[in-house]
Design a protein around this motif. Structure first.
Motif, PDB file in Angstrom:
ATOM      1  N   GLN A 162       0.814  -1.222   0.000  1.00  0.00           N
ATOM      2  CA  GLN A 162       0.000   0.000   0.000  1.00  0.00           C
ATOM      3  C   GLN A 162       0.844   1.267   0.000  1.00  0.00           C
ATOM      4  O   GLN A 162       1.997   1.254   0.446  1.00  0.00           O
ATOM      5  N   LEU A 163       0.249   2.360  -0.499  1.00  0.00           N
ATOM      6  CA  LEU A 163       0.890   3.666  -0.385  1.00  0.00           C
ATOM      7  C   LEU A 163       0.801   4.097   1.066  1.00  0.00           C
ATOM      8  O   LEU A 163      -0.228   3.879   1.711  1.00  0.00           O
ATOM      9  N   LEU A 164       1.857   4.729   1.567  1.00  0.00           N
ATOM     10  CA  LEU A 164       1.825   5.122   2.983  1.00  0.00           C
ATOM     11  C   LEU A 164       1.192   6.497   3.175  1.00  0.00           C
ATOM     12  O   LEU A 164       0.832   6.862   4.285  1.00  0.00           O
ATOM     13  N   SER A 165       1.063   7.246   2.086  1.00  0.00           N
ATOM     14  CA  SER A 165       0.206   8.434   2.154  1.00  0.00           C
ATOM     15  C   SER A 165      -0.311   8.691   0.750  1.00  0.00           C
ATOM     16  O   SER A 165       0.329   8.321  -0.236  1.00  0.00           O
ATOM     17  N   GLN A 166      -1.505   9.287   0.669  1.00  0.00           N
ATOM     18  CA  GLN A 166      -2.143   9.509  -0.622  1.00  0.00           C
ATOM     19  C   GLN A 166      -2.794  10.887  -0.571  1.00  0.00           C
ATOM     20  O   GLN A 166      -3.257  11.297   0.493  1.00  0.00           O
ATOM     21  N   PRO A 167      -2.837  11.614  -1.703  1.00  0.00           N
ATOM     22  CA  PRO A 167      -3.530  12.913  -1.689  1.00  0.00           C
ATOM     23  C   PRO A 167      -5.016  12.728  -1.376  1.00  0.00           C
ATOM     24  O   PRO A 167      -5.538  11.618  -1.476  1.00  0.00           O
ATOM     25  N   ASP A 168      -5.705  13.815  -1.036  1.00  0.00           N
ATOM     26  CA  ASP A 168      -7.161  13.755  -0.829  1.00  0.00           C
ATOM     27  C   ASP A 168      -7.825  13.296  -2.126  1.00  0.00           C
ATOM     28  O   ASP A 168      -7.434  13.751  -3.205  1.00  0.00           O
ATOM     29  N   ILE A 201      -9.234   3.357  -3.730  1.00  0.00           N
ATOM     30  CA  ILE A 201     -10.048   3.943  -2.664  1.00  0.00           C
ATOM     31  C   ILE A 201      -9.494   3.681  -1.273  1.00  0.00           C
ATOM     32  O   ILE A 201      -9.533   2.571  -0.752  1.00  0.00           O
ATOM     33  N   LEU A 202      -8.993   4.760  -0.662  1.00  0.00           N
ATOM     34  CA  LEU A 202      -8.438   4.683   0.694  1.00  0.00           C
ATOM     35  C   LEU A 202      -9.484   4.261   1.709  1.00  0.00           C
ATOM     36  O   LEU A 202      -9.200   3.582   2.687  1.00  0.00           O
ATOM     37  N   ASP A 203     -10.706   4.706   1.436  1.00  0.00           N
ATOM     38  CA  ASP A 203     -11.834   4.461   2.323  1.00  0.00           C
ATOM     39  C   ASP A 203     -12.349   3.027   2.098  1.00  0.00           C
ATOM     40  O   ASP A 203     -13.545   2.785   2.055  1.00  0.00           O
ATOM     41  N   ILE A 204     -11.426   2.081   1.958  1.00  0.00           N
ATOM     42  CA  ILE A 204     -11.762   0.748   1.451  1.00  0.00           C
ATOM     43  C   ILE A 204     -12.660  -0.039   2.420  1.00  0.00           C
ATOM     44  O   ILE A 204     -13.459  -0.858   1.992  1.00  0.00           O
ATOM     45  N   HIS A 205     -12.547   0.240   3.724  1.00  0.00           N
ATOM     46  CA  HIS A 205     -13.406  -0.486   4.669  1.00  0.00           C
ATOM     47  C   HIS A 205     -14.870  -0.129   4.468  1.00  0.00           C
ATOM     48  O   HIS A 205     -15.741  -0.995   4.489  1.00  0.00           O
ATOM     49  N   PHE A 212      -3.612   0.749  -3.281  1.00  0.00           N
ATOM     50  CA  PHE A 212      -3.371  -0.662  -2.927  1.00  0.00           C
ATOM     51  C   PHE A 212      -2.873  -1.459  -4.123  1.00  0.00           C
ATOM     52  O   PHE A 212      -3.260  -1.194  -5.264  1.00  0.00           O
ATOM     53  N   TYR A 213      -2.034  -2.460  -3.856  1.00  0.00           N
ATOM     54  CA  TYR A 213      -1.493  -3.361  -4.875  1.00  0.00           C
ATOM     55  C   TYR A 213      -1.890  -4.755  -4.411  1.00  0.00           C
ATOM     56  O   TYR A 213      -1.244  -5.334  -3.528  1.00  0.00           O
ATOM     57  N   PHE A 214      -3.010  -5.246  -4.978  1.00  0.00           N
ATOM     58  CA  PHE A 214      -3.682  -6.421  -4.420  1.00  0.00           C
ATOM     59  C   PHE A 214      -3.034  -7.745  -4.791  1.00  0.00           C
ATOM     60  O   PHE A 214      -2.445  -7.897  -5.865  1.00  0.00           O
TER      61      PHE A 214
END
Ligand code: SAH
Ligand code: TMP
Ligand code: ZN
Length: 409
Positions: free
Chosen positions: A54-60, A175-179, A220-222
């Motif tokens: 995963q990316l450790l930080s991502q833009p909005d 999508i960071l909001d993956i949950h 994410f890199y699944f």
């Protein structure tokens, strides 16, 4: 140090590769915007608990997906055909007889759902980028312009009921909001419904050193392991997988509610073995990947400098989102790559994110062929090389860098 985005308990992750400051991959811009260009620190990590890379930080998200999103799915004929084929499979294998309902996220310009709209099958797209969503709606593809999450899922269920199929291509990994998305999908699917999604596959990225798959939009890199670890938190599991050659190597995952007791196919077991062979659960694999990436950069830069020193011309072919990682990580400016040719009108006349290489129309390429074309659209190589035979006949050569840096005459 960041915490894993998948594990519910705080699990710290260290980066295995850092790319430094990166701009928005699809943020093509004009000179007036150069000094306000947005950059973020791009680092990738591996969680040894759930196996998610995963990316450790991502833009909005609003920085990336908005009214002027530059990527139009339908620019690729091959992708349109790819989505036609999977639509036929879905209609054959996964729709109920009574009033079936298909929901898709990342609908973009309707490239997938148009197949259901044409067949008068009840469908709904969810797409936050207004410009592409408008194109989908014009095609008769019913599309809501918003971000998908649990709240959207609840509203869809209340208004239109649950779905037979929930589809997403090249969007789930964004999508960071993956949950919230995973919970929304579990809520939205009928008890016997399936989630089908496809994204660039970690196994291909590792095997081909295709580090240009890493950019802001790809949070994410699944792999099978990490997808199962995420969805098991919502009562779902993988029941089938199918490797895809599109986008430089993708994986299609089919998931179902555990309670539905669908059979898990042999393809899943085979791919689990393949992941063990590739070492996708082993931190040392990612250290090795970093070394391969550094070597690839060195070779590409050396090659381009040698060509420049001979006074020959190099033009970039296709201003892909992936090219932003290559140009910024390798520091390729317009001295090394004169311009990038791209068929998307929205990108033409603008400059590439970060390195500000001019983006021009295809005519600028074909009316004055360069000596070399740097194939930033390597994932569309077949389609592109087939239609650019005249370039090669006039002595033009392709430069590719996946899986290795090489010149193709
Ligand atoms: N499915 C298309 C488009 C992929 S690009 C294809 O495979 O070609 C990713 C798309 O997802 C973009 O159009 C972006 O606006 C959209 N997107 C990003 N976040 C989203 C979210 N939370 N819900 C729905 N769509 C989203
Ligand atoms: P992608 O690799 O992210 O799918 O981006 C594709 C980009 O490549 C898009 O900007 C259009 C461009 N392109 C061309 O310019 N010529 C082509 O022949 C193809 C297939 C794509
Ligand atoms: Zn984790």
């Amino acid at each position: 140090m960041s915490n894993c985005l998948i594990c519910k308990e705080p699990t710290p992750i260290e980066p295995f590769i850092s790319f430094g400051k990166m701009p928005i991959a699809n943020g093509f811009l004009g000179p007036l915007d150069f000094d306000k260009e947005y950059f973020f620190e791009m680092e990738v990590g591996f969680c040894s608990k759930c196996c998610m890379v995963q990316l450790l930080s991502q833009p909005d998200p609003e920085q990336m997906f908005h009214d002027n999103y530059a990527f139009f799915s339908s620019t690729s004929v091959r992708m349109a055909e790819h989505f036609r084929v999977i639509s036929d499979t879905i209609r054959r294998d996964y729709l109920s007889d009574q009033d079936p309902f298909v929901v898709e996220i990342g609908t973009n310009d309707g490239i997938f759902l148009q197949n259901f709209a044409k067949a008068n099958i009840r469908h709904l797209g969810v797409e936050p980028s207004a410009n592409v969503a408008a194109v989908a709606n014009q095609k008769g593809v019913h599309t809501l312009c918003r971000f998908f999450n649990l709240e959207t899922a609840n509203e869809i269920v209340a208004k239109q009921g649950q779905a037979d199929v929930f589809f997403g291509a090249n969007v789930m990994c964004h999508i960071l909001d993956i949950h919230s998305v995973a919970e929304g999908i579990a809520r939205l699917l009928k008890p016997n419904g399936v989630l089908i999604f496809e994204d660039p596959y970690l196994g291909d990225i590792i095997e081909k050193t295709s580090y240009d798959q890493i950019y802001d939009e790809h949070a994410f890199y699944f792999s099978i392991a990490s997808v199962n670890n995420l969805f098991q938190q919502y009562g779902m599991h993988i029941v089938d997988v199918a490797p895809q050659s599109v986008h430089g190597g993708s994986m299609r995952y089919v998931l179902a509610h555990r309670a539905a007791n669908r059979q898990v196919t042999d393809a899943v077991r085979l791919q689990v073995d393949e992941e063990a062979r590739l070492g996708l659960q082993n931190p040392s694999t990612f250290q090795k990947f970093r070394q391969n990436v550094e070597r690839s950069r060195e070779e590409l830069v050396k090659l381009l400098q040698a060509i420049r020193d001979q006074g020959k011309r190099v033009v970039g072919y296709a201003a892909t989102s992936k090219s932003t990682t290559i140009t910024n990580y390798c520091q390729l400016d317009s001295e090394l790559v004169e311009f990038i040719s791209d068929t998307t009108p929205l990108k033409q006349g603008k400059f590439s994110p970060g390195m500000h290489i001019p983006v021009r129309s295809h005519a600028d390429f074909s009316q004055n062929y360069p000596d070399f074309a740097l194939l930033f659209g390597w994932n569309h190589a077949q389609e592109i090389m087939a239609k650019e035979q005249a370039f090669v006949q006039r002595g033009g050569k392709w430069i590719v860098y996946v899986p290795e840096v090489k010149v193709i005459a």
